[in-house]
Write an enzyme that holds these catalytic residues in place. Structure first.
Site, short mmCIF file in Angstrom:
data_model
loop_
_atom_site.label_atom_id
_atom_site.label_comp_id
_atom_site.label_asym_id
_atom_site.label_seq_id
_atom_site.Cartn_x
_atom_site.Cartn_y
_atom_site.Cartn_z
N ARG A 1 -13.09 -1.44 9.29
CA ARG A 1 -12.34 -2.66 8.66
C ARG A 1 -10.92 -2.31 8.49
O ARG A 1 -9.88 -3.24 8.99
CB ARG A 1 -12.36 -3.26 7.12
CG ARG A 1 -11.81 -4.10 6.87
CD ARG A 1 -13.03 -4.46 5.42
NE ARG A 1 -11.89 -6.42 5.17
CZ ARG A 1 -12.26 -7.36 5.03
NH1 ARG A 1 -12.76 -7.37 6.22
NH2 ARG A 1 -11.64 -7.87 4.46
N ASP B 1 0.91 -1.22 -0.22
CA ASP B 1 -0.12 -0.18 -0.08
C ASP B 1 1.33 1.48 -0.11
O ASP B 1 2.01 1.30 0.99
CB ASP B 1 -0.99 0.13 1.14
CG ASP B 1 -2.23 1.21 1.66
OD1 ASP B 1 -1.63 1.97 1.60
OD2 ASP B 1 -3.12 0.35 1.06
N SER C 1 -17.31 -44.61 4.98
CA SER C 1 -16.15 -43.84 3.69
C SER C 1 -17.23 -42.68 2.69
O SER C 1 -18.73 -43.58 2.73
CB SER C 1 -15.83 -44.74 2.75
OG SER C 1 -15.54 -45.07 2.79
N GLY C 2 -16.73 -41.64 2.24
CA GLY C 2 -17.82 -40.57 2.03
C GLY C 2 -18.16 -39.68 2.60
O GLY C 2 -19.21 -38.51 2.40
N ARG D 1 -12.72 -10.53 27.47
CA ARG D 1 -12.01 -11.49 28.79
C ARG D 1 -12.55 -12.89 28.93
O ARG D 1 -12.14 -13.92 28.87
CB ARG D 1 -11.82 -10.96 30.19
CG ARG D 1 -11.08 -11.73 31.38
CD ARG D 1 -11.11 -10.90 32.81
NE ARG D 1 -10.32 -12.38 33.68
CZ ARG D 1 -9.38 -12.45 33.27
NH1 ARG D 1 -8.24 -11.56 32.63
NH2 ARG D 1 -8.69 -13.30 34.85
N HIS E 1 -13.95 -43.16 -5.04
CA HIS E 1 -14.08 -44.02 -4.35
C HIS E 1 -14.78 -44.84 -3.91
O HIS E 1 -16.01 -46.13 -4.32
CB HIS E 1 -12.78 -44.98 -3.89
CG HIS E 1 -13.06 -44.78 -2.41
ND1 HIS E 1 -12.96 -43.42 -1.34
CD2 HIS E 1 -14.30 -45.31 -1.34
CE1 HIS E 1 -13.38 -43.83 0.30
NE2 HIS E 1 -13.18 -45.11 -0.11
N ASP F 1 -9.98 -37.39 -4.17
CA ASP F 1 -11.29 -38.52 -3.62
C ASP F 1 -12.55 -38.23 -3.47
O ASP F 1 -13.07 -37.51 -1.69
CB ASP F 1 -10.81 -39.70 -2.48
CG ASP F 1 -11.68 -41.02 -2.85
OD1 ASP F 1 -12.36 -40.39 -3.57
OD2 ASP F 1 -11.09 -41.71 -1.00
#
Length: 780
Positions: free
Chosen positions: A150, A136, A729-730, A412, A591, A634
């Site tokens: 921001r 910048d 799986s999956g 806190r 798979h 996968d």
């Protein structure tokens, strides 16, 4: 030669005498800088050098001394002024021009940064120091902790009218008396910005340390081609501390217990710690030399709830032991099993033992044993009965609800995002028939008398009369303890304000609320669930979130993981899992689709708890399309022929932010109907929770030996016992954040099931969010 030796001895004497003065010098954070512009100071003694360093105005200076064959003396420094636009600025300013405190670069609150330590590893985006990672033109800047601002430019001194002063650095090395090898060089290798959370690990300077339970100390190296390595530090040869007889009973979590009990609470014999049969493990006397791992005695080397041991039963990897408590010294009942971990609390929550780790505003809890970012005295040692494990929400001091210290330096502590357990309503006396007139038809109960809200709850007429913190509501007609005139039964006769039930008379966007009976809190919102339960990752039925085992048995509450689907053959046989991520889209593993690439070969079942899928809530969908992940990854998308009906039993999980890396140690959850290896609960949806493991650790030779790729992640208990298995799986690996479950992993592969030092491997979903969103948009 004699003169040189005498000079060396004298020089060393000066160094030692100066140590008292030098001990007062404080370390400054940041990175070392070596400028090409050098300026030498001519001083006569080491003490004069230290004094000169102390009064230096142009940069932050710290004096060091190191003794080696050359008696090298050096200083390290941090430039506190700016050259040009300050891209090389490495000072410690953390305030903006308007005086706002900078947000930590690694933090996502209150602003989600585009520039982080992981995206700009060479920009030194550590802590909340002002930096200029994007060049910048106005110079160093930072994201601010003000939600309304921001970012802002920082007030760093310019060198336009003042020359930066630097001093030469003479590198040396020091092998300290405590056998710590110190490499006095700057590490160019970026590493996780989590050192502030490990102050108790003594991670000063660049000393070799072992903050994550490795077999021996290690460090990040200065070689760009080798990220980290073990240090060459010999083991101590002296005998370990002798055990005193007073430790034959247990206090606290029993980590100091040194008794001779060698059987578990169920009567199984303990395995000798030094052996690897029948259970393989890394809790050995060599790896834990000061934990009393003698013979097969019950011990607690790794801060479990209580002493435990590996068992000699091949079917039972480990169990807790029945160890007596030390009389009047606070300690748990070791004969009793761990308490049920429900995510709701009774009374003031002193006995709450659930797994919530977030505050009511979504902040992550600080570990009770940590002193950063907040120093405190609520530690496991001071409150041994309060179960102050990890960063779990607790109530050690009898406050009105479970709470925790937060990881936000500006906040806190806060109460936690955990509900009070529902209680049976007290019976109300039946009124005399002369007390009230007969209700007219127009006064019949509203359709919204259910205990859930539609939209913002403007029509809610349910019975809840407590705030989200468990405080009883004040009656709307009462003027004590809080006086009010704006919202009363008289001013709003059609808002159902006859009692003290939560209502939304002003159509607040955040939902129903009430005046409270707490004199210090005039009003607060109520925790009213959405009737439709349409928010991703927020199940209507809260999960158990247990830390048991899929292999070993932990049956889920029915429909508490409503995004879990069963991937089946077109004949209805379950063989894989998957995750609903949108009404018409499921995420699974490639798979799982090896047998056929035709959508007609498969079907998806949603809304069930049993593998048999006989519930009325079952939804079946055929597949319209299979979309395999990019390259050889996968991961795969399944498009359903028609969208699922979203309700309290079928709900999508949320997708993560792009490229988000789950911090090591984060507790995540796997679900599935997979193989249980004969341990019970077959046919029911099961769950387990375990921590995420950093890829650096997972790729070590003893673990998965460099098999893990960047688009994958590891999770599991290093000692084994909890894992996904065949048939899972999956399926999903979800992590809890901001009161929401986020899909972070797709169950992919592993070396066996629940084996020690062989955690499960999951596809890192955050690496594929762009691909997922583009495919859904393209194929919708």
């Amino acid at each position: 030669v004699i003169f040189s030796v005498i000079l060396s001895i004298c020089y060393l004497f000066v160094l030692l005498v100066s140590a008292v003065v030098l001990d007062e010098y404080a370390k400054t954070e940041g990175a070392w800088i070596l400028s090409l512009v050098k300026r030498e100071y001519s001083v006569g003694t080491v003490l004069e050098c230290a004094i000169k360093c102390n009064i230096e105005p142009a940069f932050t200076c710290r004096y060091h001394y190191a003794y080696d064959i050359l008696f090298s003396v050096f200083t390290e420094y941090l430039m506190e002024c700016v050259n040009g636009i300050g891209m090389d600025y490495r000072g410690t300013k953390s305030k903006t021009n308007s005086g706002k405190t900078c947000q930590r670069w690694a933090s996502k609150y209150p602003h989600k940064p585009n520039m982080t330590p992981s995206t700009h590893p060479k920009a030194d985006l550590e802590s909340n120091f002002c930096r200029n990672p994007d060049g910048d033109s106005k110079g160093p800047w930072c994201y601010t902790t003000d939600p309304d601002t921001r970012w802002e430019t920082c007030n760093c001194r310019s060198t336009k009218n003042k020359k930066c002063v630097t001093v030469p650095i003479l590198l040396g090395s020091l092998y300290m008396s405590n056998h710590v090898l110190l490499h006095l060089v700057l590490s160019p290798t970026p590493h996780p910005p989590c050192l502030s959370s490990l102050l108790e690990k003594y991670l000063e300077e660049n000393y070799c340390r072992n903050p994550d339970g490795d077999p021996r100390p290690w460090c990040f190296t200065t070689s760009p081609s080798k990220r980290w390595d073990f240090c060459s530090i010999p083991r101590c040869t002296s005998d370990p501390p002798r055990v005193v007889e007073e430790l034959t009973c247990a206090t606290g979590d029993g980590s100091a217990y040194r008794g001779t009990i060698g059987v578990t609470a169920s009567g199984k014999a303990c395995q000798v710690w030094a052996t690897q049969t029948p259970q393989q493990h890394n809790r050995t006397p060599d790896n834990y030399p000061c934990k009393g791992l003698e013979l097969n005695y019950c011990r607690n080397p790794d801060h479990e709830k209580m002493p435990w041991c590996f068992t000699t039963d091949p079917e039972t990897r480990w169990e807790y032991c029945k160890v007596p408590s030390c009389g009047d010294v606070p300690g748990p009942d070791y004969a009793a099993p761990p308490p049920a971990e429900e995510d709701c609390y009774v009374g003031d929550g002193t006995d709450y033992r659930g797994m919530v780790t977030e505050t009511i505003s979504g902040k992550r809890c600080q570990s009770w044993s940590s002193m950063t970012p907040h120093s405190h005295n609520k530690t496991p040692q001071v409150f041994p009965k309060a179960d102050l494990r990890r960063n779990l929400c607790r109530n050690p001091d009898g406050d009105r609800a479970p709470w925790c210290y937060t990881t936000d330096p500006s906040v806190r502590w806060e109460f936690c995002s955990v509900n009070r357990c529902p209680t049976a309503p007290k019976p109300t006396p039946k009124p005399d028939k002369h007390d009230q007139p007969e209700p007219k038809p127009s006064q019949a109960p509203s359709d919204d008398s259910r205990d859930c809200k539609v939209g913002n709850g403007g029509t809610y007429r349910g019975p809840t009369s407590m705030t989200m913190l468990g405080v009883t509501c004040q009656s709307w007609s009462a003027q004590s303890p809080h006086q009010h005139a704006s919202f009363t039964p008289e001013s709003h006769p059609d808002k159902g304000m006859e009692s003290n039930n939560c209502r939304n008379p002003d159509n607040d966007v955040n939902g129903p609320w009430c005046y409270t009976t707490d004199r210090n809190q005039k009003w607060d919102y109520c925790q009213i669930p959405d009737c439709a339960g349409l928010k991703c990752g927020q199940p209507v039925t809260k999960p158990r979130r247990c830390f048991g085992r899929i292999v070993g048995g932990c049956v889920s509450k029915p429909h508490s993981w409503p995004w879990q689907i069963s991937l089946r053959t077109n004949t209805g046989v379950h063989f894989c899992g998957g995750t609903l991520i949108a009404p018409q889209w499921v995420l699974t593993a490639v798979h799982c689709l090896e047998s056929s690439k035709r959508p007609s070969a498969y079907m998806v079942v949603l809304g069930t708890h049993t593998e048999g899928a006989n519930e009325p809530s079952k939804q079946e969908r055929k597949l319209e399309k299979l979309i395999l992940g990019p390259g050889e990854t996968d991961i795969a998308l399944l498009k359903l022929e028609s969208p699922a009906i979203i309700n309290d039993k079928v709900l999508p999980a949320c997708l993560p932010e792009k490229d988000y890396v789950v911090p090591p140690g984060t507790e995540c959850y796997v679900t599935g109907w997979g193989e249980t290896q004969g341990t019970g609960g077959e046919g029911l949806l099961k769950e387990t929770g375990f921590p995420v493991i950093e890829n650096k650790v997972c790729n070590r030779p003893a673990y998965l030996n460099n098999r893990i790729k960047d688009h994958e992640m590891c999770a599991g208990n290093i000692e084994g016992g909890a894992d996904s298995c065949q048939g899972d799986s999956g399926g999903p690996l979800v992590c809890h954040a901001q009161n929401t479950f986020v899909l972070q992993g797709v169950t992919s592969w592993g070396l066996g099931c629940a084996n020690a030092m062989k955690p499960g491997v999951y596809v890192r979903v955050s690496k594929f969010t762009d691909w997922i969103n583009s495919q859904i948009k393209m194929n919708s």
